[in-house]
Design an enzyme around this catalytic site. Structure first.
Site, PDB file in Angstrom:
ATOM      1  N   GLN A   1       0.828  -1.213   0.000  1.00 27.91           N
ATOM      2  CA  GLN A   1       0.000   0.000   0.000  1.00 27.91           C
ATOM      3  C   GLN A   1       0.864   1.265   0.000  1.00 27.91           C
ATOM      4  OE1 GLN A   1      -2.509  -0.683   3.507  1.00 27.91           O
ATOM      5  NE2 GLN A   1      -4.139  -1.364   2.151  1.00 27.91           N
ATOM      6  N   GLU A   2       1.795   1.303  -0.922  1.00 30.40           N
ATOM      7  CA  GLU A   2       2.785   2.380  -0.919  1.00 30.40           C
ATOM      8  C   GLU A   2       2.338   3.612  -1.694  1.00 30.40           C
ATOM      9  OE1 GLU A   2       7.303   3.291  -2.541  1.00 30.40           O
ATOM     10  OE2 GLU A   2       6.743   1.219  -2.087  1.00 30.40           O
TER      11      GLU A   2
END
Length: 258
Positions: free
Chosen positions: A129-130
């Site tokens: 979830q960058e």
């Protein structure tokens, strides 16, 4: 106090524990070191000034990292997470050798791209979830930090006194559409022939013809990313100057009224 701690960790365990205008980054460096560095700067920033190595501002290269799983020496992006929980999990993984580390809370801005949204099915590590910050994160953009001791997050959020809300208020991360042309897929990658990237392929990428100057796909991506970063930096500088001028005008008006 036990009840407060219990509630805090229930929230931390939830994937929904995220603030839409805040991002998070686990880092071993204490706040005073981050301040001396000017903020959370990409590794390639130091390489550029120390050795003259050009920063690689290619999002796909950044997301993949190196073959050993580490950050590239010339990386032009800084990684952040969408939630405190994600940052904590990352910290427990990559900073497990530290008894103490920090999770920095960061204001959103248009130089940031949601990796999964931009790279889509080709995002190499979607579970992370960058959100990646092109060119880094100034110290004034850091809202505060949590201290993590032996894996346990301190309840207190330490506020950064030099955070400048007026610079970053109402700013959001860049829409995915802005990032498609900066995705940085290799020249012959199939993504350039698929939706949505086919409509945003830089010259020299996929079926798109070479530029007049003969730049390759990678060179054109580098050029476009550099232009995008400079435009963003100019926007922030204009905002800073505008705020400064407003403060001067207010001071002069008050002085004249006295």
């Amino acid at each position: 106090m036990k009840n407060i701690t219990f509630i805090f960790f229930i929230l931390l365990a939830s994937p929904l524990y995220a603030n839409g205008d805040r991002l998070y980054r686990a880092d071993s460096r204490p706040p005073d070191e981050i301040k001396r560095s000017g903020g959370l700067m990409p590794r390639g920033h130091n390489e550029y000034f120390d050795r003259g190595t050009q920063m690689n501002i290619n999002l796909y290269d950044h997301a993949r990292g190196t073959q050993t799983g580490f950050v590239r020496y010339d990386d032009g992006y800084v990684s952040t997470s969408l939630s405190l929980r994600s940052a904590h999990l990352a910290g427990q993984s990559i900073l497990s050798g530290y008894s103490t580390y920090y999770i920095y809370v960061i204001a959103t801005a248009p130089n940031m791209f949601n990796v999964n949204d931009v790279l889509g099915v080709y995002s190499p590590h979607p579970y992370e979830q960058e959100v990646s910050a092109l060119g880094g994160i100034p110290y004034s953009q850091i809202y505060g930090w949590y201290r993590v001791n032996f894996g346990v997050i301190d309840e207190r959020l330490h506020r950064n006194r030099e955070y400048r809300d007026r610079y970053y208020r109402n700013l959001n991360i860049a829409p995915a559409e802005d990032g498609y042309r900066l995705a940085g897929f290799p020249p012959d990658h199939q993504a350039w022939r698929e939706e949505p990237w086919i409509h945003h392929a830089p010259q020299g990428c996929g079926n798109s013809s070479r530029t007049i100057t003969g730049d390759t796909c990678n060179e054109e991506t580098q050029n476009l990313s550099t232009i995008y970063l400079r435009e963003y930096q100019s926007k922030v500088k204009r905002q800073i100057f505008s705020d400064y001028q407003s403060e001067v005008d207010i001071y002069n008006r008050i002085r004249d009224e006295l």
